[in-house]
Write a protein that holds these residues in place. Structure first.
Motif, PDB file in Angstrom:
ATOM      1  N   ILE A   1       4.493  24.329  91.333  1.00 17.87           N
ATOM      2  CA  ILE A   1       4.315  25.786  91.280  1.00 17.87           C
ATOM      3  C   ILE A   1       3.056  26.128  90.483  1.00 17.87           C
ATOM      4  N   PHE A   2       2.852  25.410  89.377  1.00 15.91           N
ATOM      5  CA  PHE A   2       1.648  25.608  88.565  1.00 15.91           C
ATOM      6  C   PHE A   2       0.387  25.331  89.397  1.00 15.91           C
TER       7      PHE A   2
ATOM      8  N   ASN B   1      -4.349  30.320  77.959  1.00 22.10           N
ATOM      9  CA  ASN B   1      -4.247  31.761  77.708  1.00 22.10           C
ATOM     10  C   ASN B   1      -3.252  32.443  78.646  1.00 22.10           C
ATOM     11  N   THR B   2      -2.654  31.683  79.553  1.00 19.85           N
ATOM     12  CA  THR B   2      -1.640  32.228  80.451  1.00 19.85           C
ATOM     13  C   THR B   2      -0.265  31.768  79.995  1.00 19.85           C
TER      14      THR B   2
ATOM     15  N   LEU C   1       5.073  29.341  69.594  1.00 17.59           N
ATOM     16  CA  LEU C   1       3.842  29.383  68.800  1.00 17.59           C
ATOM     17  C   LEU C   1       2.633  29.682  69.677  1.00 17.59           C
ATOM     18  N   LEU C   2       2.568  29.075  70.857  1.00 18.32           N
ATOM     19  CA  LEU C   2       1.424  29.295  71.739  1.00 18.32           C
ATOM     20  C   LEU C   2       1.421  30.702  72.327  1.00 18.32           C
ATOM     21  N   SER C   3       2.593  31.182  72.708  1.00 18.25           N
ATOM     22  CA  SER C   3       2.688  32.491  73.372  1.00 18.25           C
ATOM     23  C   SER C   3       2.844  33.641  72.388  1.00 18.25           C
TER      24      SER C   3
ATOM     25  N   PHE D   1       3.569  27.367  78.737  1.00 13.98           N
ATOM     26  CA  PHE D   1       4.842  26.692  78.983  1.00 13.98           C
ATOM     27  C   PHE D   1       4.614  25.242  79.402  1.00 13.98           C
ATOM     28  N   MET D   2       3.623  24.991  80.244  1.00 16.83           N
ATOM     29  CA  MET D   2       3.373  23.631  80.708  1.00 16.83           C
ATOM     30  C   MET D   2       2.921  22.728  79.561  1.00 16.83           C
ATOM     31  N   ILE D   3       2.152  23.267  78.627  1.00  9.38           N
ATOM     32  CA  ILE D   3       1.775  22.480  77.441  1.00  9.38           C
ATOM     33  C   ILE D   3       3.019  22.119  76.648  1.00  9.38           C
ATOM     34  N   ALA D   4       3.904  23.091  76.471  1.00  7.86           N
ATOM     35  CA  ALA D   4       5.148  22.852  75.733  1.00  7.86           C
ATOM     36  C   ALA D   4       6.026  21.836  76.461  1.00  7.86           C
TER      37      ALA D   4
END
Length: 485
Positions: free
Chosen positions: A471-472, A432-433, A274-276, A438-441
């Motif tokens: 890594i983030f 927006n990246t 959904l985010l991406s 992915f980190m939010i998910a």
């Protein structure tokens, strides 16, 4: 960050393969000899090849329960690697303590939470050994994040990490198939072969991880690794191998019959899509899932049934079925067990403890955490918790939040909330990246996992989580980074 694309069979992984051969070879040695050999080997390797040692650590921590069941001398490898990485980071920074010890809000909240829980436990009669054990359980994998986030990563680290995940997935999947079809008789330690399993768990694959839920969580990251490599290899290199891997991992994931991890995986996948807005992933996942059921799940269940029909002795229900597993969720008998001495009971007792100590809780090492498994608790008798009715006279709260509520009270809950919320704020700023999405998910999925697992105490999960978080941090330059050359 530029990425170099290797594959699992390239020379880049030769050192990891050699270390794995060494790891399984020393299992045959006496434990004292094993401790000496592994200490020498991994001190040298971690110092010379710090990033490769992290890749090895992912595999080691995943299969550590199997290794130490066979040879107790294998238990210190993770601590050795972690300690050497911290020393390496310190030396590489030329002892730049001013920058090394700059922490984000989520780190500071985490440290204060640990200090508060430890001090409170001590004041409530918990032994120093138990407190240190609990603090170590929470913080040990954070040190990997500390090292990574303050290091200049090799340009190929992400792809090598993903390939490591795929390799680990194959190891776990193939062993899981053997375990299932052999009806838990092949390639398992003696105690695991003869372990008494409840009727609800007899059909589940435990694997080298030694726990079906933990196995499912590891396989979830292995599946993510496949998708990462699919993203990196946009020209469809290794397409067939990666698709086969995806189908195999999903099939074994299903055979763990892990309801909680399935929920976490769905939350992670749905949130990221959904985010991406990468809706094409739905088709890939659906096709792979159908293929895994047809080509992995049904054939393995059929193999177990065939073995039983040929006269192989097996406990009733060993084949199992996903429908049967989910029906257990609403089974009246299982609901009664959860209320009397299961997950619902733990929550009820946790809030009972909280009502007596609403501000501070009773401290680390008092309720349903890692320390209580090894050291017991000074308050169980006071609250009518009878350990004699549980397997090995031990209980785990199976809920990270009720443990925190009972052990650290309102103050601990606030501190842990700051830890989690300040972390997700970092991710939201990069929403927006693709990595931020992915980190939010992953954060949301981890939050869900905490409702049915002690997720922040599960070493393989926190190791992978903190590696990805590291890594983030590097990609977003959250700290000063040092060259390790």
């Amino acid at each position: 960050m530029q990425l170099t694309k290797q594959n699992l069979f390239s020379k880049d992984f030769l050192q990891i393969f050699i270390l794995l051969i060494f790891t399984f070879a020393v299992l045959a040695l006496p434990s004292k000899v094993t401790i000496i050999l592994t200490t020498l080997v991994f001190i040298i390797f971690a110092f010379i090849k710090p990033f490769e040692s992290i890749l090895y650590l992912v595999i080691y921590v995943a299969i550590r329960p199997f290794l130490i069941e066979v040879n107790s001398g294998m238990k210190y490898i993770g601590d050795i690697i972690t300690f050497i990485l911290l020393v390496k980071c310190l030396i590489s920074s030329k002892f730049d303590m001013k920058n090394l010890l700059k922490f984000k809000l989520f780190e500071s909240a985490f440290f204060i939470f640990l200090l508060f829980g430890a001090l409170n436990g001590y004041l409530n009669g918990v032994s120093v050994g138990a407190i240190l054990f609990q603090v170590r359980t929470f913080i040990i994998m954070y040190f990997i994040y500390f090292f990574l986030s303050r290091s200049q990563l090799p340009i190929n680290f992400i792809s090598k990490l993903a390939w490591t995940g795929v390799g680990l997935g194959w190891l776990l999947a193939l062993h899981g198939i053997i375990e299932k079809i052999s009806i838990r008789q092949w390639l398992l330690p003696y105690n695991w072969k003869h372990m008494a399993l409840s009727p609800e768990n007899i059909s589940r694959i435990y694997g080298l991880v030694g726990n079906p839920n933990s196995l499912a969580l590891v396989l979830m990251f292995c599946i993510i690794s496949v998708f990462v490599l699919k993203h990196l290899f946009k020209n469809n290199e290794y397409k067939i191998f990666l698709n086969i891997s995806l189908v195999l991992f999903m099939g074994i994931f299903i055979l763990t019959f892990s309801r909680g991890t399935l929920i976490s995986a769905v939350v992670l996948g749905v949130t990221y899509i959904l985010l991406s807005r990468q809706f094409y992933l739905i088709k890939q996942i659906a096709i792979s899932l159908i293929a895994s059921v047809l080509l992995v799940y049904f054939p393995i269940i059929g193999g177990v049934n065939l073995a039983q029909s040929m006269g192989v002795e097996a406990p009733e229900g060993i084949a199992g079925g996903i429908g049967e597993r989910f029906n257990q969720t609403i089974d009246e008998k299982n609901i009664e067990l959860m209320v009397s001495n299961g997950r619902v009971f733990y929550i009820t007792k946790g809030f009972e403890i909280f009502s007596d100590q609403p501000i501070t809780g009773t401290g680390f090492g008092t309720f349903g955490g890692a320390a209580t498994l090894s050291y017991g608790s000074p308050i169980y008798e006071d609250y009518g918790i009878d350990l004699s009715i549980y397997y090995n006279n031990k209980i785990y709260s199976d809920n990270q939040y009720i443990q925190i509520i009972a052990e650290t009270g309102s103050i601990g809950v606030i501190l842990f909330a700051i830890f989690l919320i300040s972390m997700v704020i970092l991710f939201w700023k990069r929403k927006n990246t693709s990595f931020g999405q992915f980190m939010i998910a992953l954060w949301l999925s981890t939050g869900c996992s905490g409702a049915y697992y002690n997720i922040w105490e599960l070493k393989i999960y926190t190791l992978i989580f903190f590696i990805i978080l590291g890594i983030f941090a590097v990609q977003n330059k959250l700290y000063k980074q040092y060259s390790l050359n």
